[in-house]
Design a protein around this motif. Structure first.
Motif, PDB file in Angstrom:
ATOM      1  N   PHE A  41       0.977  -1.144  -0.155  1.00 18.32           N
ATOM      2  CA  PHE A  41       0.056   0.197   0.048  1.00 18.32           C
ATOM      3  C   PHE A  41       0.889   1.357  -0.047  1.00 18.32           C
ATOM      4  O   PHE A  41       1.784   1.330   1.101  1.00 18.32           O
ATOM      5  CB  PHE A  41      -1.011   0.044   1.149  1.00 18.32           C
ATOM      6  CG  PHE A  41      -1.710  -1.144   1.404  1.00 18.32           C
ATOM      7  CD1 PHE A  41      -2.875  -1.413   0.260  1.00 18.32           C
ATOM      8  CD2 PHE A  41      -1.543  -2.194   2.400  1.00 18.32           C
ATOM      9  CE1 PHE A  41      -3.471  -2.542   0.592  1.00 18.32           C
ATOM     10  CE2 PHE A  41      -2.317  -3.285   2.262  1.00 18.32           C
ATOM     11  CZ  PHE A  41      -3.417  -3.571   1.368  1.00 18.32           C
ATOM     12  N   GLU A  42       0.744   2.086  -0.987  1.00 16.18           N
ATOM     13  CA  GLU A  42       1.498   3.182  -1.264  1.00 16.18           C
ATOM     14  C   GLU A  42       1.285   4.268   0.169  1.00 16.18           C
ATOM     15  O   GLU A  42       2.101   4.851   0.344  1.00 16.18           O
ATOM     16  CB  GLU A  42       0.994   4.007  -2.441  1.00 16.18           C
ATOM     17  CG  GLU A  42       2.008   4.690  -3.115  1.00 16.18           C
ATOM     18  CD  GLU A  42       1.440   5.397  -4.358  1.00 16.18           C
ATOM     19  OE1 GLU A  42       1.954   6.561  -4.645  1.00 16.18           O
ATOM     20  OE2 GLU A  42       0.636   4.947  -5.142  1.00 16.18           O
ATOM     21  N   ASN A  43      -0.008   4.131   0.737  1.00 10.99           N
ATOM     22  CA  ASN A  43      -0.205   5.018   1.662  1.00 10.99           C
ATOM     23  C   ASN A  43       0.162   4.667   3.063  1.00 10.99           C
ATOM     24  O   ASN A  43      -0.053   5.379   4.127  1.00 10.99           O
ATOM     25  CB  ASN A  43      -1.880   5.407   1.812  1.00 10.99           C
ATOM     26  CG  ASN A  43      -2.604   4.233   2.043  1.00 10.99           C
ATOM     27  OD1 ASN A  43      -2.265   3.187   1.990  1.00 10.99           O
ATOM     28  ND2 ASN A  43      -3.945   4.417   2.595  1.00 10.99           N
ATOM     29  N   TYR A  44       0.791   3.353   3.110  1.00 10.69           N
ATOM     30  CA  TYR A  44       1.099   2.666   4.418  1.00 10.69           C
ATOM     31  C   TYR A  44       2.485   3.130   4.790  1.00 10.69           C
ATOM     32  O   TYR A  44       3.572   3.055   4.044  1.00 10.69           O
ATOM     33  CB  TYR A  44       0.818   1.470   4.474  1.00 10.69           C
ATOM     34  CG  TYR A  44       1.242   0.963   5.959  1.00 10.69           C
ATOM     35  CD1 TYR A  44       0.397   0.893   7.122  1.00 10.69           C
ATOM     36  CD2 TYR A  44       2.584   0.463   6.097  1.00 10.69           C
ATOM     37  CE1 TYR A  44       0.618   0.489   8.445  1.00 10.69           C
ATOM     38  CE2 TYR A  44       2.971   0.084   7.532  1.00 10.69           C
ATOM     39  CZ  TYR A  44       2.074   0.225   8.548  1.00 10.69           C
ATOM     40  OH  TYR A  44       2.399  -0.090   9.821  1.00 10.69           O
ATOM     41  N   ASN A  75      -4.915  -2.901   6.856  1.00 11.78           N
ATOM     42  CA  ASN A  75      -4.640  -1.563   6.297  1.00 11.78           C
ATOM     43  C   ASN A  75      -5.838  -0.684   6.691  1.00 11.78           C
ATOM     44  O   ASN A  75      -5.722   0.358   6.951  1.00 11.78           O
ATOM     45  CB  ASN A  75      -4.167  -1.789   4.765  1.00 11.78           C
ATOM     46  CG  ASN A  75      -3.754  -0.234   4.241  1.00 11.78           C
ATOM     47  OD1 ASN A  75      -2.810   0.359   5.176  1.00 11.78           O
ATOM     48  ND2 ASN A  75      -4.161   0.361   3.241  1.00 11.78           N
ATOM     49  N   SER A  76      -7.129  -1.270   6.367  1.00 13.07           N
ATOM     50  CA  SER A  76      -8.299  -0.616   6.526  1.00 13.07           C
ATOM     51  C   SER A  76      -8.359  -0.294   8.154  1.00 13.07           C
ATOM     52  O   SER A  76      -8.671   0.825   8.385  1.00 13.07           O
ATOM     53  CB  SER A  76      -9.513  -1.340   6.406  1.00 13.07           C
ATOM     54  OG  SER A  76      -9.533  -1.849   4.930  1.00 13.07           O
ATOM     55  N   LYS A  77      -7.867  -1.118   9.025  1.00 14.99           N
ATOM     56  CA  LYS A  77      -7.880  -0.759  10.385  1.00 14.99           C
ATOM     57  C   LYS A  77      -6.942   0.307  10.639  1.00 14.99           C
ATOM     58  O   LYS A  77      -7.118   1.213  11.540  1.00 14.99           O
ATOM     59  CB  LYS A  77      -7.586  -1.981  11.169  1.00 14.99           C
ATOM     60  CG  LYS A  77      -8.516  -3.264  11.364  1.00 14.99           C
ATOM     61  CD  LYS A  77      -8.079  -4.327  12.077  1.00 14.99           C
ATOM     62  CE  LYS A  77      -9.366  -5.415  12.591  1.00 14.99           C
ATOM     63  NZ  LYS A  77     -10.094  -4.948  13.418  1.00 14.99           N
ATOM     64  N   ASN A 103      -6.151   2.593   8.584  1.00 15.50           N
ATOM     65  CA  ASN A 103      -6.738   3.822   8.068  1.00 15.50           C
ATOM     66  C   ASN A 103      -7.741   4.404   9.032  1.00 15.50           C
ATOM     67  O   ASN A 103      -7.921   5.666   9.048  1.00 15.50           O
ATOM     68  CB  ASN A 103      -7.078   3.891   6.616  1.00 15.50           C
ATOM     69  CG  ASN A 103      -6.279   3.701   5.590  1.00 15.50           C
ATOM     70  OD1 ASN A 103      -5.039   4.027   5.936  1.00 15.50           O
ATOM     71  ND2 ASN A 103      -6.164   2.815   4.487  1.00 15.50           N
ATOM     72  N   GLN A 104      -8.708   3.489   9.422  1.00 14.50           N
ATOM     73  CA  GLN A 104      -9.666   3.952  10.556  1.00 14.50           C
ATOM     74  C   GLN A 104      -9.035   4.648  11.610  1.00 14.50           C
ATOM     75  O   GLN A 104      -9.725   5.547  11.987  1.00 14.50           O
ATOM     76  CB  GLN A 104     -10.448   2.788  10.980  1.00 14.50           C
ATOM     77  CG  GLN A 104     -11.504   2.245  10.061  1.00 14.50           C
ATOM     78  CD  GLN A 104     -12.127   0.831  10.533  1.00 14.50           C
ATOM     79  OE1 GLN A 104     -11.800   0.682  11.403  1.00 14.50           O
ATOM     80  NE2 GLN A 104     -12.546   0.352   9.268  1.00 14.50           N
ATOM     81  N   LEU A 105      -7.988   4.091  12.101  1.00  9.61           N
ATOM     82  CA  LEU A 105      -7.088   4.746  13.283  1.00  9.61           C
ATOM     83  C   LEU A 105      -6.936   6.561  13.207  1.00  9.61           C
ATOM     84  O   LEU A 105      -7.053   7.068  13.614  1.00  9.61           O
ATOM     85  CB  LEU A 105      -5.910   4.055  13.778  1.00  9.61           C
ATOM     86  CG  LEU A 105      -5.836   2.966  14.479  1.00  9.61           C
ATOM     87  CD1 LEU A 105      -4.221   2.550  14.380  1.00  9.61           C
ATOM     88  CD2 LEU A 105      -6.352   3.130  15.848  1.00  9.61           C
ATOM     89  N   ASN A 106      -6.467   6.523  11.729  1.00 11.80           N
ATOM     90  CA  ASN A 106      -5.929   7.936  11.535  1.00 11.80           C
ATOM     91  C   ASN A 106      -7.095   8.904  10.973  1.00 11.80           C
ATOM     92  O   ASN A 106      -6.828   9.952  10.588  1.00 11.80           O
ATOM     93  CB  ASN A 106      -4.749   7.797  10.322  1.00 11.80           C
ATOM     94  CG  ASN A 106      -3.593   7.124  11.064  1.00 11.80           C
ATOM     95  OD1 ASN A 106      -3.370   7.080  12.274  1.00 11.80           O
ATOM     96  ND2 ASN A 106      -2.861   6.377  10.220  1.00 11.80           N
ATOM     97  N   SER A 107      -8.242   8.289  10.774  1.00 11.28           N
ATOM     98  CA  SER A 107      -9.483   9.128  10.314  1.00 11.28           C
ATOM     99  C   SER A 107     -10.121   9.877  11.288  1.00 11.28           C
ATOM    100  O   SER A 107     -10.111   9.505  12.482  1.00 11.28           O
ATOM    101  CB  SER A 107     -10.346   8.428   9.293  1.00 11.28           C
ATOM    102  OG  SER A 107     -11.154   7.280  10.115  1.00 11.28           O
TER     103      SER A 107
END
Lengths: 447, 447
Positions: free
Chosen positions: A389-392, A439-441, A443-447
């Motif tokens: 993942f580019e965003n990780y 990765n979804s988990k 992303n949820q942390l950071n949103s």
């Protein structure tokens, strides 16, 4: 153009002076030590630093990044050496282009001074003994190398004179007036430098492109490569207690420590006992203060305002980033030093505190956790996430390779993410979930 | 018996000297200021302190508790004065016997010096200027009041010389050797003392037996009663921003502040404008350090090792408790100063840190939350709990009235308990539950 005085021609001071000269200021730098380029510099042991993205961005700003990178050795990951003799490589990132660079402090400092020499509006005075800094008047008194008492005055004074900063001490001299907050915190560990000599024809005796760690729980040794094939080896041991610097007194004590704790390492260091006895023990401390400026006349920067322990390889990078941020602030407020200084400290203080905390965290991680099963699983998982993942970005990658993210945000996001991933790995749940789900988990942390 | 030097004859130093003289040591005390008993002490304004259980236990140890209490005014609670002119009483405890005592720093110090005078093995030298403390040799150099350069040496030196301690600075002079951790942190608020004059025949113009607070969110005024019917009034305002000490410049600014923020108070203070202009602004800071001792020869105690902000009324009580704990440690290790000093700092450091944190917390509580609805409900609930259950203590009561509980434990338990009760009150659930049920919840927290 205005005259500015820079106190200290170390890494941060010289880079700052260079940038200010590029901006057209008349820059005068005063340095306590002799000019390293003219003194009989004996090769061999040198302090190594890990230059990474934040530092490189600042070097790019002044146009010398590529030149500096020629003197660096890429380190793609940690090479971890267990007590039982195994070793394995733990990459710093899942992305090939993300690595850190081993560089000699002396070489880098000399390159910066060379670059500074090209400016007619920049002068460096060496072997200067400071007597007094008048922080309200930007006026300094000193004794020059010929023993003459002199003074100088400018529009501003910037102190880049390191952890023992005399400029910071002058701010502290007005504690009540400035409400000057200050702290110094030492680890109960110190450090001592040793070395691995180059092999035949400058060969590297252990893997060249890695930062080596011998983690032993309560203490550790690390090694960084030098261009000549040698490695700078640094012991981080407690002062007191088992294998402490103060408790290992006799040759037998020292030999016993190395034979029991570092048997795989000493075969590369036949001379370790003499080096151990000759070399001093250094302290490891964090220094924080605030305000960093007074009266729009005096400012401290780099280690002078935020000295940190070396375990994130970010001390120099943070100091270089100070110069980058100072340059940004100048673009906004140039012409009003009070605004420039205030904006600079406002923008930068939280980041300096964050990297100080992260550096202490990493000490415990390096000496202890890198060898844990769950920790190893987490690192593997993070490599996979970074490849996929580019965003990780792992916390380490945020701090080291994502220079557009502040240290403060890297700490906040990174710690939450670390917690989540370590929990998954400890519970062995990371194997049940897909990379996509993990990765979804995150992303949820950071949103 | 061994000789010991005490640096500083303030509250902590004199109490310590007294106790050490009782234990039979030859005690020599050096003090920078003149003897208050001989100088022309002008009555009137004085700094007030709140003496409570921990301090009283130490005074009892040296046998002067009852004598001191005669010069105190009991304060049973906070009298809170709102902007709209209402006032209400918030008791410190649900137990009648639990109250704090307003006492003048000067009076208390003089009583301690009087008690010290009775010992032949205790001498106090006033008006001494310190030149140097040799922390390894327990040797001090000073200029006496007649201008003579002198020195003295003893088995040990104990520095009880307050927040600006020269003994602590001597420890800090060996930062690297001692790994001396140090921090100074200032609030962005300062303080200024004013006064309410006594009424006719020494009458108290406002409620005598209370600590008065005019909380105004971002700032506040408090007042403590004096024996002569006057009150010492202390303003705690920010330096900068609205109603800041640095921003109120003209008479109009000052009058505007008092008329808008303290209309009910100024009728008792006809002279407030002059007092405001004459009296200086003091800083509010926390000082921490560690170690407190070096070489089994030098120790710092009281404010010299842990200066705190005044909002819990615990600065003096903590310093007195130091002497109590030091005495306990002496009972265990007397004869080995290294052990005594090390055990003392080990036992006491966490408590000193805890009360420093609590004191800062209480600043925010006093200036802001005492006026909140949920906070008021919580205080009422706590009074009821204290009246009903012998084992229930609010955080304030644990710190102030439960001297057998350490500050560290009081902070830990108290914060958890505060959180729980405040949550109940905010959700209005405290009215659905019985006192018994609430007390059970509290007990579960602490088990």
């Amino acid at each position: 153009m205005e005259k500015i005085i820079v106190v200290g021609a170390g890494l941060c001071g010289t880079l700052l002076a260079l940038r200010m000269a590029q901006r057209g200021y008349q820059v005068v730098v005063y340095e306590r030590r002799p000019d390293q380029r003219k003194s009989d510099f004996v090769g061999g042991r040198s302090i190594n630093l890990a230059l990474s993205n934040r530092g490189l961005r600042s070097l790019e700003m002044v146009g010398i990044k590529d030149e500096i990178l020629k003197d660096c050795i890429p380190m793609h990951g940690r090479m971890i050496h267990s007590l039982s003799g195994e070793s394995w490589h733990s990459p710093y990132s899942g992305r090939k282009q993300d690595y850190i660079n081993s560089v000699s402090r002396e070489e880098l400092n000399m390159s910066l001074l060379e670059a500074a020499d090209k400016f007619d509006n920049l002068t460096v005075h060496f072997e200067v003994k400071f007597q007094k800094v008048d922080i309200e008047q930007a006026h300094i008194e000193f004794v020059d190398k010929d023993g003459n008492h002199k003074s100088d005055k400018a529009a501003i004074v910037i102190g880049t004179d390191g952890a023992g900063s005399v400029v910071r001490k002058s701010l502290m001299g007005q504690t009540t007036k400035l409400l000057f907050n200050y702290s110094q915190d030492f680890l109960s560990h110190g450090y001592k430098e040793l070395s691995i000599e180059p092999g035949e024809a400058g060969a590297f005796k252990i893997e060249k492109n890695a930062l080596h760690i011998w983690p032993r729980g309560k203490f550790m040794i690390i090694a960084l490569p030098n261009l000549d094939g040698s490695f700078t080896v640094t012991m981080f041991h407690p002062y007191e207690g088992e294998y402490g610097f103060n408790t290992m007194v006799s040759d037998e004590d020292i030999v016993d420590c190395f034979e029991k704790q570092y048997p795989g390492l000493i075969k590369y260091m036949p001379n370790y006992l003499n080096e151990y006895k000759q070399n001093p023990v250094g302290t490891l401390g964090t220094i924080r203060c605030y305000p960093w400026q007074a009266y729009g006349k005096t400012l401290v920067m780099g280690d002078a305002s935020h000295a940190i322990v070396p375990f994130y390889g970010q001390g120099m990078n943070a100091a270089f980033e100070d110069v980058f941020v100072f340059d940004e602030v100048l673009n906004e407020y140039e012409g009003d030093w009070s605004k420039v200084f205030t904006a600079f400290q406002d923008r930068r203080k939280a980041d300096a505190d964050a990297i100080a905390d992260l550096a202490v965290d990493n000490f415990y991680e390096m000496r202890d956790h890198v060898d844990d099963l769950a920790f190893k699983e987490k690192r593997k998982l993070e490599m996979n996430l970074e490849q996929e993942f580019e965003n990780y970005y792992s916390k380490y990658s945020m701090v080291t390779f994502k220079e557009e993210l502040s240290y403060f945000d890297a700490k906040k996001k990174g710690r939450k993410q670390d917690e989540l991933l370590l929990e998954l790995c400890k519970a062995n749940r990371h194997k049940e979930l897909s990379l996509q789900e993990i990765n979804s988990k995150v992303n949820q942390l950071n949103s």
